[in-house]
Design a protein around this motif. Structure first.
Motif, PDB file in Angstrom:
ATOM      1  N   LEU B  79       0.838  -1.204   0.000  1.00  0.00           N
ATOM      2  CA  LEU B  79       0.000   0.000   0.000  1.00  0.00           C
ATOM      3  C   LEU B  79       0.870   1.250   0.000  1.00  0.00           C
ATOM      4  N   ALA B  80       0.485   2.218  -0.840  1.00  0.00           N
ATOM      5  CA  ALA B  80       1.254   3.459  -0.900  1.00  0.00           C
ATOM      6  C   ALA B  80       0.767   4.459   0.142  1.00  0.00           C
ATOM      7  N   HIS B  81      -0.473   4.261   0.647  1.00  0.00           N
ATOM      8  CA  HIS B  81      -1.067   5.201   1.602  1.00  0.00           C
ATOM      9  C   HIS B  81      -1.404   4.432   2.885  1.00  0.00           C
ATOM     10  N   TYR B  84      -3.985   4.824   5.893  1.00  0.00           N
ATOM     11  CA  TYR B  84      -5.413   4.830   5.569  1.00  0.00           C
ATOM     12  C   TYR B  84      -5.969   3.430   5.352  1.00  0.00           C
ATOM     13  N   ARG B  87      -9.529   2.200   6.035  1.00  0.00           N
ATOM     14  CA  ARG B  87     -10.646   2.613   5.189  1.00  0.00           C
ATOM     15  C   ARG B  87     -11.286   1.425   4.461  1.00  0.00           C
ATOM     16  N   LEU B  88     -10.533   0.331   4.331  1.00  0.00           N
ATOM     17  CA  LEU B  88     -11.082  -0.881   3.697  1.00  0.00           C
ATOM     18  C   LEU B  88     -12.313  -1.373   4.451  1.00  0.00           C
ATOM     19  N   THR B  91     -16.389   0.463   4.626  1.00  0.00           N
ATOM     20  CA  THR B  91     -17.308   0.413   3.492  1.00  0.00           C
ATOM     21  C   THR B  91     -17.309  -0.988   2.897  1.00  0.00           C
ATOM     22  N   GLN B  93     -17.721  -2.235  -1.064  1.00  0.00           N
ATOM     23  CA  GLN B  93     -17.933  -1.843  -2.457  1.00  0.00           C
ATOM     24  C   GLN B  93     -18.291  -3.099  -3.259  1.00  0.00           C
ATOM     25  N   MET B  98     -11.461  -6.333  -4.639  1.00  0.00           N
ATOM     26  CA  MET B  98     -10.550  -6.122  -3.519  1.00  0.00           C
ATOM     27  C   MET B  98     -11.340  -5.890  -2.225  1.00  0.00           C
ATOM     28  N   SER B  99     -12.490  -5.212  -2.340  1.00  0.00           N
ATOM     29  CA  SER B  99     -13.340  -5.005  -1.169  1.00  0.00           C
ATOM     30  C   SER B  99     -13.912  -6.353  -0.704  1.00  0.00           C
TER      31      SER B  99
END
Lengths: 179, 315
Positions: B79-81, B84, B87-88, B91, B93, B98-99
């Motif tokens: 992960l680049a961020h 965060y 955040r997975l 929510t 999706q 990936m969600s």
């Protein structure tokens, strides 16, 4: 709902890169990264050479693989003009959207989130044109609402032949190239 | 002459996509292998093999837990961020594999832990004596053990399939854009898991059974490869070029030598001879299968990113 798009006249584009520099300046795009770029395509054998110069960026597609694949909803379609945007505070930097774009229009910003062209929505919402369109010295770039039949972009598409990039990818891009 | 020149030079995007590096193939491999291990352990529970004192189904879940956690750590490293990542889980999706995967992983852990609790190791009981009491209660309910077996098989299947679906839904990379990729990754995961259990099983009958099962998985894997290439080669030009990357292009040497040769065909021959008692079982074949499975993920992820559509107006 409006559907923002661009119409670019390849007969007028000279590849001067003003649009690239304008974007970098307006959006503080980090050094070594590009939200828009110039493509020169040459085809044929001398003296029968065909050449097209076009300025490219995110196509703000109507069918968006980058939005579908996003696991957090960071990649989304904006309420205004159907512009495809990234919410930096939701992006985890998984890079799926970068991989999903057939135009390779996205990159990872050094701060970690996915980044790309926003159609300068911060300007458009104030009634201004995107920075790249504003500075184009040959007036080859046109921006507007494709759903409005009386808009400049709709009229150009009615009167001229055009192509889009990679129609076979099925993304329904909203940037059109006049030929 | 047909020449396309671009001024774009984004890192890891140009000249060829290389966004996903070692972390993703490692995660896909470990995820696939754990999926296979869950299916095998679940089957052992379901079929009543757990009644045998040295059943591998009691050691597999703990190893699976460790391997899956290592895989998820690799995913996290990608992960680049990173701050965060949570955040997975705020929510779901529906359209994002990936969600789905993030939430499947949440289901997988309890299933693995339930399996561990049926018969925790002495090491665990020494640290948490209450585990012995819990295990005793679970062991009184055979239907519960069967259901834990079913859950492990089901979530293992979902996990194994997801590792392939994750890539195959990214239609912009023609090599991945085949609906057989999840079958390939699932069978490869099962094969690596069978090889692992064959290696570590203390029960001789179990070890022999898994060697035979692995031979079956390897044959199916070869068949899936043939079907996948048939599909790609009879598709559009970018898909044909993508298939040729592996068959006779830049990735052909590593694909034929390490994935097909050393990862499938040679171990298959060795294990066929072994199960027919022509040669002795050695760790060589299963190790080759496991390493071959890992190299397969590296080749598919790397070559998939290399494969692309042709952004050309003049054809």
């Amino acid at each position: 709902m409006a559907r923002f798009g661009m119409v670019i006249d390849t007969k007028k584009c000279v590849g001067c890169q003003d649009c690239v520099i304008a974007c970098k300046t307006e959006n503080k795009v980090p050094e070594g990264h590009d939200r828009d770029w110039i493509v020169t395509e040459s085809h044929g054998k001398f003296p029968d050479i065909l050449m097209e110069i076009r300025t490219e960026r995110c196509n703000h597609c109507s069918n968006t693989p980058c939005v579908s694949c996003c696991p957090t909803g960071a990649s989304h379609i904006h309420d205004v003009g159907g512009v495809v945007l990234v919410n930096h505070d939701l992006c985890i930097g998984c890079k799926a959207c970068v991989e999903s774009c057939p135009y390779d229009a996205r990159f990872i910003h050094p701060d970690g989130y996915a980044d790309k062209c926003t159609f300068c929505i911060h300007r458009v919402e104030k009634g201004l044109k995107p920075a790249c369109v504003e500075v184009c010295p040959t007036y080859c770039m046109h921006f507007g609402d494709l759903d409005d039949p009386n808009s400049e972009v709709s009229k150009l598409l009615q009167s001229r032949k055009y192509h889009v990039n990679l129609p076979e990818a099925g993304t329904q891009p909203n940037i059109f190239y006049l030929i | 002459m047909h020449e396309i020149f671009t001024t774009r030079n984004n890192p890891y995007v140009d000249p060829i996509m290389a966004m996903w590096e070692w972390q993703i193939p490692v995660y896909l491999f470990l995820g696939g292998m754990v999926a296979g291990m869950m299916i095998i352990a679940g089957y052992f529970l379901f079929s009543g093999r757990h009644k045998e004192s040295n059943c591998a189904c009691f050691s597999i879940p703990f190893t699976s837990l460790i391997l899956l956690s290592l895989g998820m750590f690799a995913l996290f490293l990608d992960l680049a961020h990173k701050p965060y990542v949570w955040r997975l889980y705020t929510t779901f999706q529906l359209k994002s594999p990936m969600s789905w995967g993030a939430w499947i992983l949440i289901l997988v852990y309890p299933a693995l832990i339930a399996n561990i609790l049926i018969r925790p190791s002495q090491w665990m009981i020494n640290r948490v004596p209450k585990l012995s009491e819990i295990a005793g209660k679970i062991q009184q309910h055979h239907i519960l053990i069967r259901n834990i077996g079913i859950l492990n098989m089901l979530f293992g299947l979902m996990l194994g399939a997801y590792t392939g679906v994750l890539l195959s839904t990214l239609g912009s990379r023609p090599l991945w854009n085949t609906s057989l990729l999840w079958v390939l990754f699932l069978v490869s995961g099962l094969s690596a898991a069978a090889a692992y259990v064959h290696l570590v099983a203390k029960n001789k009958a179990e070890s022999e059974l898994l060697a035979k099962a692995d031979n079956g998985f390897l044959v199916v894997e070869l068949f899936v490869f043939v079907m996948m290439f048939l599909g790609l080669l009879s598709s559009a030009k970018p898909h044909i070029e993508a298939a040729n990357l592996l068959l006779n292009g830049a990735y052909a040497p590593i694909f034929w030598v390490f994935v097909i040769g050393m990862g499938i065909v040679i171990p298959l021959i060795i294990q066929l001879l072994a199960v027919n008692h022509k040669v002795k079982h050695t760790p060589i074949a299963p190790i080759m299968v496991i390493v071959g499975g890992l190299i397969l993920r590296f080749v598919i992820v790397s070559a998939g990113q290399y494969s692309h559509w042709f952004n050309a107006h003049f054809h």
